[in-house]
Design a protein around this motif. Sequence first.
Motif, PDB file in Angstrom:
ATOM      1  N   VAL A 227      -8.455   0.920 -10.529  1.00 25.93           N
ATOM      2  CA  VAL A 227      -7.246   0.362  -9.895  1.00 25.93           C
ATOM      3  C   VAL A 227      -5.997   1.101 -10.389  1.00 25.93           C
ATOM      4  O   VAL A 227      -5.102   1.422  -9.595  1.00 25.93           O
ATOM      5  N   LEU A 228      -5.945   1.382 -11.694  1.00 24.02           N
ATOM      6  CA  LEU A 228      -4.766   2.083 -12.225  1.00 24.02           C
ATOM      7  C   LEU A 228      -4.650   3.488 -11.623  1.00 24.02           C
ATOM      8  O   LEU A 228      -3.550   3.948 -11.298  1.00 24.02           O
ATOM      9  N   ALA A 229      -5.791   4.150 -11.434  1.00 17.78           N
ATOM     10  CA  ALA A 229      -5.762   5.499 -10.838  1.00 17.78           C
ATOM     11  C   ALA A 229      -5.327   5.424  -9.375  1.00 17.78           C
ATOM     12  O   ALA A 229      -4.516   6.239  -8.906  1.00 17.78           O
ATOM     13  N   ALA A 230      -5.841   4.436  -8.640  1.00 15.50           N
ATOM     14  CA  ALA A 230      -5.476   4.294  -7.222  1.00 15.50           C
ATOM     15  C   ALA A 230      -4.001   3.916  -7.081  1.00 15.50           C
ATOM     16  O   ALA A 230      -3.306   4.381  -6.168  1.00 15.50           O
ATOM     17  N   ALA A 231      -3.507   3.072  -7.985  1.00 15.40           N
ATOM     18  CA  ALA A 231      -2.090   2.693  -7.959  1.00 15.40           C
ATOM     19  C   ALA A 231      -1.226   3.919  -8.219  1.00 15.40           C
ATOM     20  O   ALA A 231      -0.229   4.160  -7.527  1.00 15.40           O
ATOM     21  N   ASP A 232      -1.638   4.688  -9.206  1.00 15.33           N
ATOM     22  CA  ASP A 232      -0.930   5.931  -9.549  1.00 15.33           C
ATOM     23  C   ASP A 232      -0.857   6.861  -8.341  1.00 15.33           C
ATOM     24  O   ASP A 232       0.200   7.394  -7.999  1.00 15.33           O
ATOM     25  N   ALA A 233      -1.993   7.027  -7.676  1.00 12.23           N
ATOM     26  CA  ALA A 233      -2.066   7.907  -6.501  1.00 12.23           C
ATOM     27  C   ALA A 233      -1.180   7.391  -5.366  1.00 12.23           C
ATOM     28  O   ALA A 233      -0.643   8.176  -4.571  1.00 12.23           O
ATOM     29  N   ALA A 234      -0.998   6.062  -5.296  1.00 10.23           N
ATOM     30  CA  ALA A 234      -0.168   5.468  -4.240  1.00 10.23           C
ATOM     31  C   ALA A 234       1.298   5.366  -4.653  1.00 10.23           C
ATOM     32  O   ALA A 234       2.129   4.861  -3.897  1.00 10.23           O
ATOM     33  N   GLY A 235       1.611   5.831  -5.874  1.00  8.18           N
ATOM     34  CA  GLY A 235       2.997   5.771  -6.349  1.00  8.18           C
ATOM     35  C   GLY A 235       3.439   4.368  -6.736  1.00  8.18           C
ATOM     36  O   GLY A 235       4.631   4.052  -6.696  1.00  8.18           O
ATOM     37  N   LEU A 236       2.468   3.519  -7.125  1.00  6.63           N
ATOM     38  CA  LEU A 236       2.788   2.135  -7.476  1.00  6.63           C
ATOM     39  C   LEU A 236       2.559   1.890  -8.966  1.00  6.63           C
ATOM     40  O   LEU A 236       1.587   2.389  -9.533  1.00  6.63           O
ATOM     41  N   LYS A 237       3.453   1.126  -9.570  1.00 10.07           N
ATOM     42  CA  LYS A 237       3.302   0.774 -10.982  1.00 10.07           C
ATOM     43  C   LYS A 237       2.969  -0.717 -11.110  1.00 10.07           C
ATOM     44  O   LYS A 237       3.551  -1.543 -10.411  1.00 10.07           O
ATOM     45  N   PRO A 238       2.060  -1.066 -12.027  1.00  5.40           N
ATOM     46  CA  PRO A 238       1.819  -2.491 -12.287  1.00  5.40           C
ATOM     47  C   PRO A 238       3.096  -3.136 -12.828  1.00  5.40           C
ATOM     48  O   PRO A 238       3.772  -2.555 -13.681  1.00  5.40           O
ATOM     49  N   ALA A 239       3.433  -4.310 -12.305  1.00  8.41           N
ATOM     50  CA  ALA A 239       4.643  -5.008 -12.738  1.00  8.41           C
ATOM     51  C   ALA A 239       4.300  -6.440 -13.124  1.00  8.41           C
ATOM     52  O   ALA A 239       3.208  -6.942 -12.833  1.00  8.41           O
ATOM     53  N   LYS A 240       5.252  -7.083 -13.804  1.00  2.00           N
ATOM     54  CA  LYS A 240       5.041  -8.469 -14.252  1.00  2.00           C
ATOM     55  C   LYS A 240       5.210  -9.417 -13.079  1.00  2.00           C
ATOM     56  O   LYS A 240       6.287  -9.510 -12.497  1.00  2.00           O
TER      57      LYS A 240
END
Length: 238
Positions: free
Chosen positions: A216-229
């Motif tokens: 999930v972290l790799a896919a988020a990275d590829a989509a330009g998205l950061k995990p947020a609170k």
Amino acid sequence: MWRLRGKLAVLAALLLPIGLAGPAQAVTGASAAAPPAPAPVHTRIDTDDPVLFITIDDGWDTESAAGAQKLLIDRQVPASLFLLPGAYQRDKDYFRTLLAHSPARVENHTVTHRDMTTLSAAEQRAEICGARDQQLAAFGDSPQLFRPAGGQDHNWPYYNDDTRTAATACGAKAVVTWTHDLTTWGPWTPPMPELRRGDVVLLHMGAQLEGDLRRVLAAADAAGLKPAKLREYVPGSS
Ligand SMILES: [Zn+2]
């Protein structure tokens, strides 16, 4: 009679601005006894920020999730953990370490994981308020968000209007479900969807969690998205 009423009306009008008028107090008293407003339900978060939200449910099988704990701390993932008291009582240290060394937060997932739609309003309230009280005692932090459990058979929908009212009564600012369940169940890994801003991703504790998180972290990275609170994006929570 009419003259007296007229005088009372003038008196009430004079007292209203300072909140002392009798009729206004009567109205306030009535509304205080009314049931709390139903909590809003989010399956995703409406935001223009390039963020997504990682949530991890239940909390069983921490023994095989040491790698996930390390990853959450190393990457400082602001995960929302919807935990069951029965699960974290078995290994409180796992979660205390996570809370102390990462931005993860514990949220409410009922006491017994029963399907809310099979319970009365009072039973639902006992499930949600009970989980809140136990979390406060275990972690010193009151949950702000509520996620209903799927029940034993993952019945749908697993919440109703009573759930939303009970959530508010027990201090939750919102009921949060999810956009994508990306948990690997046994040999089956769900295909990765196109992740979008505001998505809420559901994962589960266990041996598969580290791999699921990395994916999930790799896919988020590829989509330009950061995990947020999640708490920072749900109005009223903090
Ligand atoms: Zn669950």
